[in-house]
Design an enzyme around this catalytic site. Structure first.
Site, mmCIF file in Angstrom:
data_model
loop_
_atom_site.group_PDB
_atom_site.id
_atom_site.type_symbol
_atom_site.label_atom_id
_atom_site.label_comp_id
_atom_site.label_asym_id
_atom_site.label_seq_id
_atom_site.Cartn_x
_atom_site.Cartn_y
_atom_site.Cartn_z
ATOM 1 N N LYS A 28 39.121 46.728 39.594
ATOM 2 C CA LYS A 28 39.010 45.149 40.105
ATOM 3 C C LYS A 28 40.557 45.099 40.340
ATOM 4 O O LYS A 28 41.240 45.351 39.731
ATOM 5 C CB LYS A 28 38.839 44.229 38.677
ATOM 6 C CG LYS A 28 38.613 43.002 39.079
ATOM 7 C CD LYS A 28 37.950 42.199 37.771
ATOM 8 C CE LYS A 28 37.726 40.602 37.628
ATOM 9 N NZ LYS A 28 37.548 40.151 36.705
ATOM 10 N N SER A 86 33.103 37.355 37.357
ATOM 11 C CA SER A 86 33.905 37.712 38.156
ATOM 12 C C SER A 86 34.369 39.133 38.778
ATOM 13 O O SER A 86 34.663 39.358 39.956
ATOM 14 C CB SER A 86 35.481 36.895 38.323
ATOM 15 O OG SER A 86 36.076 37.550 37.155
ATOM 16 N N SER A 100 32.868 37.946 32.540
ATOM 17 C CA SER A 100 32.933 38.343 33.826
ATOM 18 C C SER A 100 32.653 39.939 34.006
ATOM 19 O O SER A 100 32.685 40.454 34.987
ATOM 20 C CB SER A 100 34.438 38.078 34.547
ATOM 21 O OG SER A 100 34.464 36.572 34.572
#
Lengths: 68, 478
Positions: free
Chosen positions: B80, B155, B179
Protein backbone atom coordinates in the site's frame (compact mmCIF):
# COMPACT_ATOMS: atom_id res chain seq x y z
CA UNK A 1 -30.92 22.99 17.20
CA UNK A 2 -32.82 20.24 18.93
CA UNK A 3 -32.86 18.18 15.71
CA UNK A 4 -29.06 18.30 15.38
CA UNK A 5 -29.12 21.24 12.88
CA UNK A 6 -26.58 23.90 13.81
CA UNK A 7 -26.93 27.67 13.51
CA UNK A 8 -24.71 28.98 10.63
CA UNK A 9 -23.23 31.66 12.92
CA UNK A 10 -22.24 29.05 15.47
CA UNK A 11 -20.53 27.02 12.76
CA UNK A 12 -18.72 30.11 11.47
CA UNK A 13 -17.44 31.06 14.94
CA UNK A 14 -16.31 27.49 15.67
CA UNK A 15 -14.64 27.11 12.27
CA UNK A 16 -12.80 30.42 12.65
CA UNK A 17 -11.68 29.46 16.16
CA UNK A 18 -10.06 26.40 14.63
CA UNK A 19 -8.40 28.29 11.78
CA UNK A 20 -10.81 26.79 9.24
CA UNK A 21 -12.06 30.02 7.66
CA UNK A 22 -10.75 29.01 4.23
CA UNK A 23 -12.31 25.55 4.50
CA UNK A 24 -15.66 27.09 5.49
CA UNK A 25 -15.60 29.52 2.58
CA UNK A 26 -14.78 26.82 0.04
CA UNK A 27 -16.69 23.88 1.49
CA UNK A 28 -19.50 25.16 3.76
CA UNK A 29 -21.53 21.93 3.67
CA UNK A 30 -18.48 19.79 4.47
CA UNK A 31 -17.55 21.94 7.47
CA UNK A 32 -21.17 22.00 8.68
CA UNK A 33 -21.45 18.19 8.52
CA UNK A 34 -18.07 17.77 10.21
CA UNK A 35 -19.06 20.13 13.03
CA UNK A 36 -22.30 18.25 13.61
CA UNK A 37 -20.49 14.92 13.77
CA UNK A 38 -17.62 16.21 15.88
CA UNK A 39 -19.84 17.90 18.46
CA UNK A 40 -22.13 14.90 18.93
CA UNK A 41 -21.54 13.52 22.46
CA UNK A 42 -20.10 10.07 23.10
CA UNK A 43 -22.75 7.54 24.12
CA UNK A 44 -23.06 6.40 27.75
CA UNK A 45 -20.43 4.04 29.17
CA UNK A 46 -21.41 0.38 29.73
CA UNK A 47 -23.09 -0.27 33.09
CA UNK A 48 -20.71 -0.17 36.06
CA UNK A 49 -18.35 2.32 34.43
CA UNK A 50 -18.13 6.08 34.78
CA UNK A 51 -15.61 8.82 34.00
CA UNK A 52 -14.10 8.33 37.47
CA UNK A 53 -13.78 4.54 37.34
CA UNK A 54 -11.69 4.36 34.17
CA UNK A 55 -8.65 6.58 33.77
CA UNK A 56 -7.67 7.88 30.35
CA UNK A 57 -4.54 6.32 28.76
CA UNK A 58 -1.97 5.52 31.40
CA UNK A 59 1.27 7.45 31.39
CA UNK A 60 4.22 5.18 32.12
CA UNK A 61 7.49 7.05 32.73
CA UNK A 62 9.36 3.74 32.90
CA UNK A 63 8.96 3.15 29.17
CA UNK A 64 11.39 5.99 28.44
CA UNK A 65 14.06 4.27 30.54
CA UNK A 66 14.21 1.17 28.34
CA UNK A 67 17.74 0.32 27.27
CA UNK A 68 19.38 2.57 29.88
CA UNK B 1 3.03 -25.98 -13.13
CA UNK B 2 0.21 -23.84 -11.73
CA UNK B 3 -0.46 -20.57 -13.54
CA UNK B 4 2.05 -18.20 -11.91
CA UNK B 5 -0.65 -15.55 -11.44
CA UNK B 6 -2.49 -17.72 -8.95
CA UNK B 7 0.48 -19.42 -7.27
CA UNK B 8 0.30 -19.14 -3.48
CA UNK B 9 3.24 -18.00 -1.36
CA UNK B 10 3.55 -21.48 0.20
CA UNK B 11 3.47 -23.29 -3.17
CA UNK B 12 5.84 -20.77 -4.75
CA UNK B 13 8.29 -20.95 -1.83
CA UNK B 14 8.54 -24.71 -2.24
CA UNK B 15 9.18 -24.42 -5.98
CA UNK B 16 11.74 -21.65 -5.46
CA UNK B 17 13.60 -23.57 -2.80
CA UNK B 18 13.82 -26.70 -4.96
CA UNK B 19 14.83 -24.48 -7.91
CA UNK B 20 11.90 -25.67 -10.03
CA UNK B 21 10.89 -22.01 -10.33
CA UNK B 22 13.09 -18.95 -10.65
CA UNK B 23 12.22 -15.70 -8.81
CA UNK B 24 12.93 -13.90 -12.10
CA UNK B 25 10.41 -16.07 -13.98
CA UNK B 26 7.70 -15.49 -11.33
CA UNK B 27 8.40 -11.75 -11.15
CA UNK B 28 8.41 -11.33 -14.94
CA UNK B 29 5.12 -13.24 -15.26
CA UNK B 30 3.45 -10.95 -12.71
CA UNK B 31 4.90 -7.75 -14.21
CA UNK B 32 3.57 -8.82 -17.62
CA UNK B 33 0.17 -9.57 -16.13
CA UNK B 34 0.07 -6.24 -14.28
CA UNK B 35 0.69 -4.37 -17.55
CA UNK B 36 -2.20 -6.20 -19.25
CA UNK B 37 -4.76 -6.62 -16.45
CA UNK B 38 -4.25 -3.69 -14.09
CA UNK B 39 -5.51 -0.89 -16.38
CA UNK B 40 -9.00 -2.26 -15.67
CA UNK B 41 -8.53 -2.35 -11.89
CA UNK B 42 -6.06 0.44 -10.99
CA UNK B 43 -4.59 -1.59 -8.14
CA UNK B 44 -1.07 -0.18 -8.65
CA UNK B 45 -0.09 3.49 -8.32
CA UNK B 46 3.46 2.69 -9.40
CA UNK B 47 5.12 -0.48 -10.66
CA UNK B 48 8.81 -0.83 -9.73
CA UNK B 49 9.68 -3.21 -12.58
CA UNK B 50 13.44 -2.52 -12.78
CA UNK B 51 13.91 -2.72 -9.05
CA UNK B 52 11.80 -5.88 -8.86
CA UNK B 53 13.82 -7.61 -11.58
CA UNK B 54 17.10 -6.62 -9.90
CA UNK B 55 15.84 -8.00 -6.55
CA UNK B 56 14.63 -11.17 -8.30
CA UNK B 57 18.02 -11.72 -9.97
CA UNK B 58 19.78 -11.25 -6.62
CA UNK B 59 17.39 -13.74 -4.97
CA UNK B 60 17.94 -16.22 -7.80
CA UNK B 61 21.73 -16.01 -7.38
CA UNK B 62 21.51 -16.43 -3.61
CA UNK B 63 19.20 -19.44 -3.81
CA UNK B 64 21.38 -21.02 -6.50
CA UNK B 65 24.35 -20.47 -4.19
CA UNK B 66 22.61 -22.43 -1.45
CA UNK B 67 21.62 -19.46 0.71
CA UNK B 68 17.87 -19.72 1.22
CA UNK B 69 16.57 -17.07 3.63
CA UNK B 70 13.11 -18.54 4.28
CA UNK B 71 9.61 -18.83 2.80
CA UNK B 72 9.44 -15.24 1.48
CA UNK B 73 12.79 -15.49 -0.34
CA UNK B 74 12.17 -14.72 -4.00
CA UNK B 75 8.43 -14.18 -3.47
CA UNK B 76 6.90 -11.09 -5.16
CA UNK B 77 4.71 -8.73 -3.09
CA UNK B 78 3.33 -5.20 -3.25
CA UNK B 79 2.77 -2.53 -0.58
CA UNK B 80 0.00 0.00 0.00
CA UNK B 81 1.44 3.41 -0.87
CA UNK B 82 1.55 4.44 2.76
CA UNK B 83 4.78 2.50 3.51
CA UNK B 84 8.04 4.41 3.01
CA UNK B 85 10.39 2.98 0.39
CA UNK B 86 13.67 4.91 0.28
CA UNK B 87 13.89 7.25 -2.71
CA UNK B 88 10.23 6.82 -3.69
CA UNK B 89 7.22 9.02 -2.98
CA UNK B 90 4.88 7.84 -0.23
CA UNK B 91 1.89 9.54 -1.79
CA UNK B 92 -0.83 8.10 0.46
CA UNK B 93 -2.87 8.45 -2.79
CA UNK B 94 -2.96 12.22 -2.15
CA UNK B 95 -1.92 15.12 -4.36
CA UNK B 96 -0.63 16.80 -1.20
CA UNK B 97 2.11 14.13 -1.02
CA UNK B 98 2.71 13.68 -4.76
CA UNK B 99 6.25 15.08 -4.63
CA UNK B 100 7.30 13.56 -1.31
CA UNK B 101 10.42 11.39 -1.26
CA UNK B 102 11.08 8.90 1.54
CA UNK B 103 14.57 9.11 3.02
CA UNK B 104 14.52 5.56 4.37
CA UNK B 105 12.56 2.34 4.18
CA UNK B 106 9.76 1.62 6.64
CA UNK B 107 10.77 -1.00 9.20
CA UNK B 108 8.38 -3.49 7.59
CA UNK B 109 9.81 -2.86 4.11
CA UNK B 110 13.27 -3.57 5.57
CA UNK B 111 11.91 -6.78 7.10
CA UNK B 112 10.60 -7.84 3.69
CA UNK B 113 14.00 -7.08 2.12
CA UNK B 114 15.75 -9.10 4.82
CA UNK B 115 13.36 -11.96 4.04
CA UNK B 116 14.38 -11.70 0.37
CA UNK B 117 10.92 -10.70 -0.94
CA UNK B 118 10.55 -8.86 -4.27
CA UNK B 119 8.71 -5.50 -4.27
CA UNK B 120 6.54 -5.24 -7.42
CA UNK B 121 5.26 -1.74 -6.70
CA UNK B 122 3.05 0.45 -4.57
CA UNK B 123 -0.69 0.09 -4.35
CA UNK B 124 -3.73 2.36 -4.42
CA UNK B 125 -5.60 3.26 -1.25
CA UNK B 126 -8.26 5.64 0.00
CA UNK B 127 -6.48 8.97 0.42
CA UNK B 128 -4.51 8.96 3.69
CA UNK B 129 -6.16 5.60 4.47
CA UNK B 130 -9.53 7.24 5.14
CA UNK B 131 -12.44 8.78 3.20
CA UNK B 132 -13.43 6.46 0.39
CA UNK B 133 -13.00 5.78 -3.35
CA UNK B 134 -12.38 9.27 -4.76
CA UNK B 135 -12.62 10.55 -8.32
CA UNK B 136 -11.08 13.98 -7.56
CA UNK B 137 -7.48 12.81 -7.07
CA UNK B 138 -4.50 12.44 -9.45
CA UNK B 139 -5.00 8.64 -9.58
CA UNK B 140 -8.26 6.74 -10.12
CA UNK B 141 -9.59 4.52 -7.32
CA UNK B 142 -8.87 0.77 -7.35
CA UNK B 143 -11.70 -1.39 -8.73
CA UNK B 144 -13.13 -4.66 -7.48
CA UNK B 145 -11.99 -7.62 -9.66
CA UNK B 146 -15.28 -9.42 -8.96
CA UNK B 147 -17.20 -6.53 -10.52
CA UNK B 148 -15.36 -3.37 -11.47
CA UNK B 149 -18.45 -1.21 -10.94
CA UNK B 150 -18.58 -2.16 -7.28
CA UNK B 151 -16.57 -0.93 -4.29
CA UNK B 152 -13.43 -3.03 -3.58
CA UNK B 153 -13.46 -1.99 0.09
CA UNK B 154 -10.81 0.16 1.68
CA UNK B 155 -8.73 1.75 2.62
CA UNK B 156 -6.22 -0.90 1.42
CA UNK B 157 -8.23 -1.10 -1.81
CA UNK B 158 -5.29 -1.66 -4.17
CA UNK B 159 -4.01 -4.49 -1.98
CA UNK B 160 -7.35 -6.31 -2.12
CA UNK B 161 -7.72 -5.73 -5.87
CA UNK B 162 -4.15 -6.86 -6.68
CA UNK B 163 -4.61 -10.16 -4.85
CA UNK B 164 -8.04 -10.91 -6.32
CA UNK B 165 -6.86 -10.07 -9.85
CA UNK B 166 -3.85 -12.39 -9.58
CA UNK B 167 -1.32 -9.55 -9.75
CA UNK B 168 0.61 -10.47 -6.56
CA UNK B 169 0.48 -13.35 -4.08
CA UNK B 170 1.04 -11.10 -1.06
CA UNK B 171 0.41 -7.48 -0.13
CA UNK B 172 0.85 -5.15 2.82
CA UNK B 173 -2.06 -3.12 4.15
CA UNK B 174 -2.91 -1.01 7.17
CA UNK B 175 -5.99 -1.19 9.37
CA UNK B 176 -7.40 1.51 11.70
CA UNK B 177 -11.11 0.74 11.55
CA UNK B 178 -10.99 -2.30 9.27
CA UNK B 179 -8.88 -1.17 6.29
CA UNK B 180 -7.18 -4.55 5.79
CA UNK B 181 -10.29 -6.62 6.48
CA UNK B 182 -12.73 -4.52 4.44
CA UNK B 183 -10.98 -5.01 1.06
CA UNK B 184 -10.30 -8.61 2.08
CA UNK B 185 -14.06 -9.03 2.57
CA UNK B 186 -15.10 -7.24 -0.62
CA UNK B 187 -12.42 -8.90 -2.81
CA UNK B 188 -12.72 -12.46 -1.42
CA UNK B 189 -9.20 -12.73 -0.01
CA UNK B 190 -7.65 -13.16 3.47
CA UNK B 191 -6.73 -10.09 5.53
CA UNK B 192 -5.32 -10.09 9.05
CA UNK B 193 -5.11 -7.31 11.60
CA UNK B 194 -2.62 -8.63 14.15
CA UNK B 195 -2.37 -7.61 17.81
CA UNK B 196 -1.54 -3.92 18.35
CA UNK B 197 2.21 -3.70 18.95
CA UNK B 198 3.13 -6.87 17.04
CA UNK B 199 4.16 -5.21 13.76
CA UNK B 200 6.10 -1.95 13.62
CA UNK B 201 4.43 1.25 12.45
CA UNK B 202 7.76 3.06 11.83
CA UNK B 203 7.86 4.58 8.36
CA UNK B 204 4.13 4.04 7.80
CA UNK B 205 2.17 7.29 7.37
CA UNK B 206 -0.12 7.48 10.42
CA UNK B 207 -3.89 7.84 10.39
CA UNK B 208 -4.76 7.30 14.07
CA UNK B 209 -1.75 6.51 16.25
CA UNK B 210 -3.55 4.40 18.83
CA UNK B 211 -5.70 2.39 16.40
CA UNK B 212 -3.33 1.87 13.43
CA UNK B 213 -2.10 -1.62 12.60
CA UNK B 214 -0.01 -3.04 9.73
CA UNK B 215 -1.54 -6.24 8.37
CA UNK B 216 -0.74 -9.01 5.86
CA UNK B 217 -3.09 -9.63 2.93
CA UNK B 218 -2.96 -12.85 0.89
CA UNK B 219 -5.22 -15.33 -0.90
CA UNK B 220 -4.73 -18.19 1.59
CA UNK B 221 -4.59 -18.45 5.37
CA UNK B 222 -1.23 -20.24 5.36
CA UNK B 223 0.29 -17.50 3.18
CA UNK B 224 -1.03 -14.91 5.58
CA UNK B 225 0.75 -16.51 8.53
CA UNK B 226 3.97 -16.78 6.51
CA UNK B 227 3.78 -13.08 5.64
CA UNK B 228 3.01 -12.05 9.23
CA UNK B 229 6.08 -13.94 10.44
CA UNK B 230 8.18 -12.00 7.94
CA UNK B 231 6.72 -8.66 9.08
CA UNK B 232 6.74 -9.09 12.85
CA UNK B 233 9.76 -8.34 15.00
CA UNK B 234 10.70 -5.78 17.61
CA UNK B 235 11.52 -2.26 16.44
CA UNK B 236 13.19 -0.09 19.10
CA UNK B 237 12.16 3.05 17.18
CA UNK B 238 8.43 2.33 17.57
CA UNK B 239 7.12 3.14 21.07
CA UNK B 240 3.86 1.26 20.40
CA UNK B 241 5.65 -2.08 19.99
CA UNK B 242 5.34 -4.96 22.39
CA UNK B 243 8.52 -6.63 23.68
CA UNK B 244 6.76 -9.97 23.47
CA UNK B 245 8.11 -12.39 20.83
CA UNK B 246 5.58 -13.63 18.28
CA UNK B 247 4.23 -17.14 18.82
CA UNK B 248 4.71 -19.68 16.01
CA UNK B 249 1.54 -19.46 13.92
CA UNK B 250 2.46 -22.27 11.54
CA UNK B 251 3.32 -25.01 14.04
CA UNK B 252 -0.24 -26.07 14.93
CA UNK B 253 -2.09 -24.43 12.05
CA UNK B 254 -3.12 -27.73 10.51
CA UNK B 255 -3.86 -29.52 13.81
CA UNK B 256 -7.64 -29.11 13.48
CA UNK B 257 -10.05 -27.39 15.84
CA UNK B 258 -11.69 -30.28 17.70
CA UNK B 259 -12.59 -29.09 21.21
CA UNK B 260 -11.79 -25.43 20.56
CA UNK B 261 -14.28 -23.04 22.12
CA UNK B 262 -15.66 -20.30 19.87
CA UNK B 263 -18.03 -17.47 20.81
CA UNK B 264 -20.34 -15.83 18.27
CA UNK B 265 -21.17 -12.11 18.62
CA UNK B 266 -24.48 -12.52 16.86
CA UNK B 267 -26.29 -9.43 18.16
CA UNK B 268 -24.02 -7.15 16.10
CA UNK B 269 -25.57 -8.41 12.87
CA UNK B 270 -29.01 -9.62 13.95
CA UNK B 271 -30.13 -6.94 16.43
CA UNK B 272 -27.79 -3.92 16.60
CA UNK B 273 -27.54 -3.41 12.85
CA UNK B 274 -29.33 -6.15 10.90
CA UNK B 275 -27.11 -7.38 8.07
CA UNK B 276 -27.74 -8.32 4.46
CA UNK B 277 -29.35 -11.80 4.44
CA UNK B 278 -26.57 -13.20 2.22
CA UNK B 279 -23.90 -12.15 4.75
CA UNK B 280 -25.94 -13.79 7.55
CA UNK B 281 -26.36 -16.96 5.48
CA UNK B 282 -22.57 -17.03 4.97
CA UNK B 283 -21.70 -16.89 8.68
CA UNK B 284 -24.49 -19.28 9.63
CA UNK B 285 -23.16 -21.90 7.22
CA UNK B 286 -19.65 -21.24 8.59
CA UNK B 287 -20.88 -21.91 12.13
CA UNK B 288 -22.27 -25.27 10.98
CA UNK B 289 -18.91 -26.16 9.40
CA UNK B 290 -17.00 -25.14 12.57
CA UNK B 291 -19.32 -27.38 14.61
CA UNK B 292 -18.80 -30.29 12.21
CA UNK B 293 -15.04 -29.81 12.62
CA UNK B 294 -15.48 -30.36 16.36
CA UNK B 295 -15.52 -26.81 17.74
CA UNK B 296 -17.85 -25.91 20.61
CA UNK B 297 -19.75 -22.82 19.49
CA UNK B 298 -21.96 -20.56 21.65
CA UNK B 299 -23.27 -17.01 21.40
CA UNK B 300 -21.87 -14.25 23.62
CA UNK B 301 -22.99 -10.71 24.39
CA UNK B 302 -21.03 -7.45 24.54
CA UNK B 303 -22.05 -3.76 24.27
CA UNK B 304 -24.04 -2.76 21.18
CA UNK B 305 -22.11 -2.17 17.97
CA UNK B 306 -22.98 1.55 18.01
CA UNK B 307 -20.95 2.07 21.21
CA UNK B 308 -17.87 0.45 19.69
CA UNK B 309 -18.35 2.60 16.59
CA UNK B 310 -18.67 5.76 18.69
CA UNK B 311 -15.45 4.95 20.54
CA UNK B 312 -13.43 4.16 17.42
CA UNK B 313 -14.72 7.11 15.39
CA UNK B 314 -14.10 9.69 18.14
CA UNK B 315 -10.49 8.59 18.65
CA UNK B 316 -10.02 8.35 14.87
CA UNK B 317 -11.36 11.85 14.21
CA UNK B 318 -9.25 13.52 16.92
CA UNK B 319 -5.95 11.83 16.15
CA UNK B 320 -6.32 12.11 12.37
CA UNK B 321 -7.15 15.82 12.65
CA UNK B 322 -4.05 16.39 14.79
CA UNK B 323 -1.99 14.99 11.90
CA UNK B 324 -3.69 16.97 9.10
CA UNK B 325 -4.70 20.19 10.90
CA UNK B 326 -2.27 22.50 9.13
CA UNK B 327 -3.14 21.28 5.63
CA UNK B 328 -6.87 21.49 6.36
CA UNK B 329 -6.42 25.08 7.52
CA UNK B 330 -4.11 26.22 4.70
CA UNK B 331 -5.09 24.12 1.66
CA UNK B 332 -8.34 22.22 2.28
CA UNK B 333 -8.85 21.96 -1.49
CA UNK B 334 -5.79 19.65 -1.59
CA UNK B 335 -7.86 16.77 -0.16
CA UNK B 336 -10.52 14.67 -1.85
CA UNK B 337 -14.01 15.60 -0.67
CA UNK B 338 -14.56 12.32 1.21
CA UNK B 339 -11.23 12.57 3.04
CA UNK B 340 -11.65 16.22 3.93
CA UNK B 341 -15.16 15.75 5.30
CA UNK B 342 -14.12 12.78 7.39
CA UNK B 343 -10.99 14.29 8.96
CA UNK B 344 -12.52 17.76 9.53
CA UNK B 345 -14.86 16.33 12.18
CA UNK B 346 -11.85 16.02 14.47
CA UNK B 347 -11.55 19.83 14.67
CA UNK B 348 -14.80 19.92 16.61
CA UNK B 349 -14.13 17.03 19.02
CA UNK B 350 -13.44 18.52 22.46
CA UNK B 351 -10.61 17.24 24.63
CA UNK B 352 -13.23 16.01 27.12
CA UNK B 353 -14.93 13.96 24.40
CA UNK B 354 -11.61 12.45 23.34
CA UNK B 355 -10.78 11.51 26.93
CA UNK B 356 -14.25 9.98 27.37
CA UNK B 357 -13.68 7.90 24.24
CA UNK B 358 -10.39 6.65 25.70
CA UNK B 359 -12.15 5.81 28.98
CA UNK B 360 -14.82 4.04 26.98
CA UNK B 361 -12.10 2.10 25.16
CA UNK B 362 -10.76 0.75 28.44
CA UNK B 363 -14.25 -0.22 29.59
CA UNK B 364 -15.00 -1.99 26.29
CA UNK B 365 -11.67 -3.85 26.32
CA UNK B 366 -12.39 -5.08 29.85
CA UNK B 367 -15.88 -6.12 28.83
CA UNK B 368 -14.62 -8.09 25.80
CA UNK B 369 -11.97 -9.82 27.93
CA UNK B 370 -14.64 -10.89 30.43
CA UNK B 371 -17.10 -12.01 27.74
CA UNK B 372 -14.45 -14.14 26.02
CA UNK B 373 -12.93 -15.70 29.15
CA UNK B 374 -12.62 -19.44 28.60
CA UNK B 375 -13.02 -19.10 24.83
CA UNK B 376 -10.31 -19.65 22.24
CA UNK B 377 -11.79 -17.21 19.73
CA UNK B 378 -14.87 -15.27 18.68
CA UNK B 379 -16.48 -14.92 15.27
CA UNK B 380 -18.76 -12.26 13.88
CA UNK B 381 -19.47 -10.68 10.52
CA UNK B 382 -16.99 -8.35 8.84
CA UNK B 383 -19.22 -6.24 6.53
CA UNK B 384 -22.92 -6.05 7.28
CA UNK B 385 -23.70 -5.04 3.69
CA UNK B 386 -22.62 -6.22 0.24
CA UNK B 387 -20.27 -4.04 -1.86
CA UNK B 388 -22.18 -1.09 -3.34
CA UNK B 389 -21.55 0.87 -6.55
CA UNK B 390 -18.12 2.48 -6.32
CA UNK B 391 -19.42 5.93 -7.31
CA UNK B 392 -22.51 5.91 -5.06
CA UNK B 393 -21.07 8.09 -2.27
CA UNK B 394 -24.00 7.87 0.21
CA UNK B 395 -23.99 4.06 -0.08
CA UNK B 396 -20.18 3.90 0.24
CA UNK B 397 -20.36 5.99 3.44
CA UNK B 398 -23.06 3.66 4.78
CA UNK B 399 -20.77 0.62 4.34
CA UNK B 400 -18.13 2.28 6.56
CA UNK B 401 -20.54 2.60 9.44
CA UNK B 402 -22.27 -0.76 9.05
CA UNK B 403 -19.41 -3.09 9.86
CA UNK B 404 -18.02 -5.06 12.81
CA UNK B 405 -14.29 -4.68 12.12
CA UNK B 406 -13.56 -1.56 14.15
CA UNK B 407 -14.46 -3.49 17.32
CA UNK B 408 -11.06 -5.23 17.16
CA UNK B 409 -9.17 -2.00 16.52
CA UNK B 410 -10.67 -0.78 19.80
CA UNK B 411 -9.56 -3.95 21.63
CA UNK B 412 -6.26 -4.16 19.71
CA UNK B 413 -6.71 -7.94 19.51
CA UNK B 414 -6.03 -10.04 16.38
CA UNK B 415 -8.83 -10.46 13.83
CA UNK B 416 -8.87 -11.98 10.37
CA UNK B 417 -11.37 -11.74 7.52
CA UNK B 418 -11.92 -14.97 5.60
CA UNK B 419 -14.31 -15.63 2.68
CA UNK B 420 -17.52 -17.55 3.45
CA UNK B 421 -18.72 -17.94 -0.13
CA UNK B 422 -20.50 -15.82 -2.70
CA UNK B 423 -23.72 -13.80 -2.54
CA UNK B 424 -26.61 -14.45 -4.92
CA UNK B 425 -25.19 -11.64 -7.07
CA UNK B 426 -21.77 -13.34 -7.17
CA UNK B 427 -19.91 -11.06 -4.75
CA UNK B 428 -17.67 -12.39 -1.95
CA UNK B 429 -19.06 -12.85 1.56
CA UNK B 430 -16.88 -12.97 4.68
CA UNK B 431 -16.67 -13.36 8.42
CA UNK B 432 -14.13 -12.38 11.05
CA UNK B 433 -12.32 -14.70 13.44
CA UNK B 434 -10.75 -12.92 16.43
CA UNK B 435 -8.84 -14.11 19.50
CA UNK B 436 -7.12 -12.87 22.64
CA UNK B 437 -4.14 -10.52 22.35
CA UNK B 438 -1.07 -12.25 20.89
CA UNK B 439 -3.04 -15.44 20.18
CA UNK B 440 -2.63 -15.19 16.39
CA UNK B 441 -2.01 -18.97 16.32
CA UNK B 442 -5.63 -19.59 17.40
CA UNK B 443 -6.95 -17.24 14.72
CA UNK B 444 -4.95 -18.92 11.96
CA UNK B 445 -5.75 -22.43 13.18
CA UNK B 446 -9.50 -21.83 13.05
CA UNK B 447 -9.29 -19.84 9.80
CA UNK B 448 -7.24 -22.55 8.11
CA UNK B 449 -9.51 -25.39 9.24
CA UNK B 450 -12.61 -23.49 8.16
CA UNK B 451 -11.29 -22.41 4.73
CA UNK B 452 -9.98 -25.91 3.95
CA UNK B 453 -13.37 -27.43 4.81
CA UNK B 454 -15.46 -24.75 3.13
CA UNK B 455 -13.34 -24.37 -0.02
CA UNK B 456 -13.97 -20.62 -0.17
CA UNK B 457 -10.41 -19.53 -1.07
CA UNK B 458 -9.33 -18.20 -4.50
CA UNK B 459 -7.08 -20.89 -5.98
CA UNK B 460 -5.47 -21.73 -9.32
CA UNK B 461 -8.78 -23.38 -10.28
CA UNK B 462 -10.58 -20.87 -12.57
CA UNK B 463 -13.91 -21.84 -10.93
CA UNK B 464 -12.81 -20.04 -7.73
CA UNK B 465 -11.51 -16.88 -9.41
CA UNK B 466 -13.25 -13.64 -10.34
CA UNK B 467 -13.96 -13.34 -14.06
CA UNK B 468 -11.74 -10.44 -15.05
CA UNK B 469 -12.59 -8.00 -17.83
CA UNK B 470 -10.37 -6.05 -20.20
CA UNK B 471 -9.63 -2.40 -19.47
CA UNK B 472 -12.52 -0.24 -20.66
CA UNK B 473 -11.66 2.53 -23.09
CA UNK B 474 -12.75 5.14 -20.58
CA UNK B 475 -10.31 3.97 -17.88
CA UNK B 476 -7.59 6.43 -18.86
CA UNK B 477 -10.01 9.32 -18.65
CA UNK B 478 -11.12 8.55 -15.08
Amino acid sequence: MSNGEMNPDTIRVLAEQHGLKRALEKFPDGVKGAAERGLRPVDAMPAGNSPITNPAPVFNPEQYERGK
Amino acid sequence: MTDLAWLSVAEGAQLLRSRKLSPVEWTKALLDRISVVDPAYNAFLVVTADKALAQAKAAEAEIAGGKHRGPMHGVPYAAKDIFDVAGMATTCHSKIRKHHRAAADAFTIRKMQEAGAILLGKLALHEFATGGPAFDLPWPPARNPWNRDLHPGGSSSGSGAALAAGLAPAALGTDTGGSVRNPATCCGIVGMKPTYGMVSLSGVFPLTYSLDHVGPMTRTVEDNAILLHALAGHDVEDPTMSQRPMADCLKDMKAGIKGMKIGVIEHFYTKDSPADPDQVRGIESAIEILKKLGAEVRTIQVSPLSLWTDCNRTIHASEAYAIHERDLQERPEGFAMLTRNRILAGAFVSSAKYIKAQQLRRALCKEMAEATRGLDAVITLSSLLLPCKIDDTPEVLKTYDQQCRLVFNVTGTPAISVPTGLSKSGMPLAMQIAAHAFDEPAVYRIAHAYCEAAGTIITADPKTQPRLVAAPRTAAAE
